[in-house]
Design an enzyme around this catalytic site. Structure first.
Site, PDB file in Angstrom:
ATOM      1  N   HIS A  41      -1.780  14.706 -15.173  1.00 26.04           N
ATOM      2  CA  HIS A  41      -1.062  14.618 -13.911  1.00 26.04           C
ATOM      3  C   HIS A  41      -1.074  15.958 -13.173  1.00 26.04           C
ATOM      4  O   HIS A  41      -1.507  16.988 -13.709  1.00 26.04           O
ATOM      5  CB  HIS A  41       0.371  14.155 -14.166  1.00 26.04           C
ATOM      6  N   GLU A  72       1.291  18.079 -12.279  1.00 20.55           N
ATOM      7  CA  GLU A  72       2.067  19.183 -12.853  1.00 20.55           C
ATOM      8  C   GLU A  72       1.317  19.846 -14.006  1.00 20.55           C
ATOM      9  O   GLU A  72       1.337  21.071 -14.156  1.00 20.55           O
ATOM     10  CB  GLU A  72       3.428  18.676 -13.353  1.00 20.55           C
ATOM     11  N   CYS A  79       7.039  12.483 -14.217  1.00 23.02           N
ATOM     12  CA  CYS A  79       7.235  11.356 -15.125  1.00 23.02           C
ATOM     13  C   CYS A  79       7.952  11.812 -16.387  1.00 23.02           C
ATOM     14  O   CYS A  79       7.880  12.968 -16.795  1.00 23.02           O
ATOM     15  CB  CYS A  79       5.893  10.716 -15.474  1.00 23.02           C
ATOM     16  N   ALA A  82     -12.817  -6.704  13.754  1.00 22.51           N
ATOM     17  CA  ALA A  82     -13.516  -6.129  14.903  1.00 22.51           C
ATOM     18  C   ALA A  82     -13.534  -7.180  15.993  1.00 22.51           C
ATOM     19  O   ALA A  82     -13.774  -8.363  15.740  1.00 22.51           O
ATOM     20  CB  ALA A  82     -14.933  -5.727  14.519  1.00 22.51           C
ATOM     21  N   ASP A 100     -20.398 -16.002   7.022  1.00 21.59           N
ATOM     22  CA  ASP A 100     -20.955 -14.645   6.982  1.00 21.59           C
ATOM     23  C   ASP A 100     -21.687 -14.319   5.688  1.00 21.59           C
ATOM     24  O   ASP A 100     -22.459 -13.361   5.640  1.00 21.59           O
ATOM     25  CB  ASP A 100     -19.830 -13.613   7.173  1.00 21.59           C
ATOM     26  N   ARG A 126     -21.580  -0.248  -0.127  1.00 21.67           N
ATOM     27  CA  ARG A 126     -23.001   0.091  -0.131  1.00 21.67           C
ATOM     28  C   ARG A 126     -23.288   1.378   0.634  1.00 21.67           C
ATOM     29  O   ARG A 126     -24.222   2.097   0.308  1.00 21.67           O
ATOM     30  CB  ARG A 126     -23.824  -1.050   0.507  1.00 21.67           C
ATOM     31  N   GLU A 160      -9.982  -9.053   5.324  1.00 23.71           N
ATOM     32  CA  GLU A 160     -11.127  -9.035   6.229  1.00 23.71           C
ATOM     33  C   GLU A 160     -11.542 -10.444   6.619  1.00 23.71           C
ATOM     34  O   GLU A 160     -12.694 -10.700   6.956  1.00 23.71           O
ATOM     35  CB  GLU A 160     -12.315  -8.289   5.591  1.00 23.71           C
ATOM     36  N   GLY A 212     -11.235 -14.291   8.630  1.00 24.24           N
ATOM     37  CA  GLY A 212     -11.396 -14.705  10.011  1.00 24.24           C
ATOM     38  C   GLY A 212     -10.049 -14.965  10.671  1.00 24.24           C
ATOM     39  O   GLY A 212      -8.995 -14.568  10.173  1.00 24.24           O
TER      40      GLY A 212
END
Length: 352
Positions: free
Chosen positions: A51, A53, A78, A157, A208, A215, A291, A293
């Protein structure tokens, strides 16, 4: 800016470097200050690794200075054994006399217990410096533990005439209709590495044939989630290539093959989205990009199940096609990228 605020700001800068690599843990940064000078700093780099710290303490060359220093950290240390030992034990071991914390950890295993342990061992603890900024940085983590669901990002979009797809006539090929530039598609792939899951509905998967992978950027592949109520989607689609973890919510069967899992759920129930989010929460998924429709996006909007929206507006006109979802532009910012606009819209009811 006062020195304490500068030190905490540095903690937040360091913490943000862990984005996309530490989930389901929070992003945390820490600095150690001696005589108004930072002598060690660190952040949580990767899930399962030390972590913030620990890394900050290890960065201090002269450990004798720790007993005369103050440790700043963006989230409560923690106090339980998980993938790593408790950070509170290390702070106490090195006799660090003062700890300044931005925010309490909402995780049940910590949730103020780390602060109590430090105070009970003689450590002076201050809490709340830049608290809001720290919570905003870890909006996924806080939403997950406080609202018991993933942090939800809507993304789409739209054209200059507010359409998200062309008019699909019979025989139209199953492929995306690009509205924005390649540069913005690269940005979307970067976003995918920062979240744990990405969701589409049946219609988007069919029209689609998306891969929903990374990628054009380097980073973690998100878990793909598709809603396919009656299992009508062909197994030849890219979503079923078994290349990354994929969850198919449907009402017919429970099964797992390779990296693809089918989970049965009740789509008739008006709370089906909340039920799906509950399943994802139980699987430890803290954030998700929607994402899909028009139908899926509007379903989340109508049930007020969203935390932020990222909306691209391109310069193209479709004239005919599918109307984009609508959100009130009350709590938003915008960015111009080339000839395109990016709107960042926050849900004031749900945002940290």
């Amino acid at each position: 800016m006062t020195l304490p605020r500068q030190y905490m700001e540095r903690c937040l800068e360091l913490a943000a470097l862990g984005l996309g690599n530490v989930a389901p843990n929070p992003m945390v940064g820490s600095v150690i200050v001696y005589n108004d000078r930072i002598i060690g700093e660190g952040y949580h780099r990767e899930y399962g690794m030390p972590h913030a710290e620990v890394n900050a303490i290890n960065a201090v060359k002269n450990k004798e200075l720790l007993s005369k220093s103050a440790l700043y950290v963006s989230l409560e240390p923690c106090c339980h054994f998980g993938k790593t030992p408790p950070c509170t034990d290390l702070i106490i071991k090195h006799k660090i006399p003062q700890v300044i914390i931005a925010s309490v950890d909402p995780f049940d295993a910590v949730a103020g217990k780390g602060i109590s342990i430090l105070r009970n061992n003689g450590v002076k603890v201050e809490v709340g410096l830049m608290r809001q900024q720290a919570m905003s940085l870890n909006k996924r983590f806080f939403t997950f533990h406080e609202k018991k669901r993933p942090y939800i990002i809507l993304k789409w979009a739209q054209t200059a005439d507010a359409l998200i797809d062309i008019e699909r006539l019979p025989g139209t090929p199953a492929r995306p209709t690009w509205i924005t530039s390649e540069k913005l598609r690269m940005l979307v792939h970067k976003w995918r590495t920062e979240e744990q899951a990405i969701m589409v509905g049946t219609i988007t998967a069919l029209k689609d044939n998306p891969r929903l992978n990374v990628r054009d950027w380097s980073g973690q592949q998100p878990t793909r989630i598709v809603l396919d109520e009656n299992l009508t989607l062909s197994q030849s689609l890219n979503l079923f290539d078994n290349s990354q973890n994929t969850i198919v919510f449907n009402q017919l069967r429970n099964e797992k093959k390779g990296k693809t899992e089918w989970i049965q759920t009740d789509f008739v129930n008006s709370d089906f989205l909340k039920n799906i989010l509950g399943v994802l929460k139980d699987k430890g998924i803290q954030s998700i990009i929607i994402e899909g429709g028009q139908k899926l996006l509007n379903a989340f909007i109508n049930q007020d199940l969203w935390d932020e929206a990222r909306v691209f507006q391109g310069s193209k006109f479709f004239i005919k096609g599918l109307r984009a979802p609508s959100l009130p532009l009350k709590n938003f910012s915008q960015e111009i990228i080339g000839n395109e606009l990016l709107y960042w819209i926050k849900n004031p009811k749900n945002h940290c």
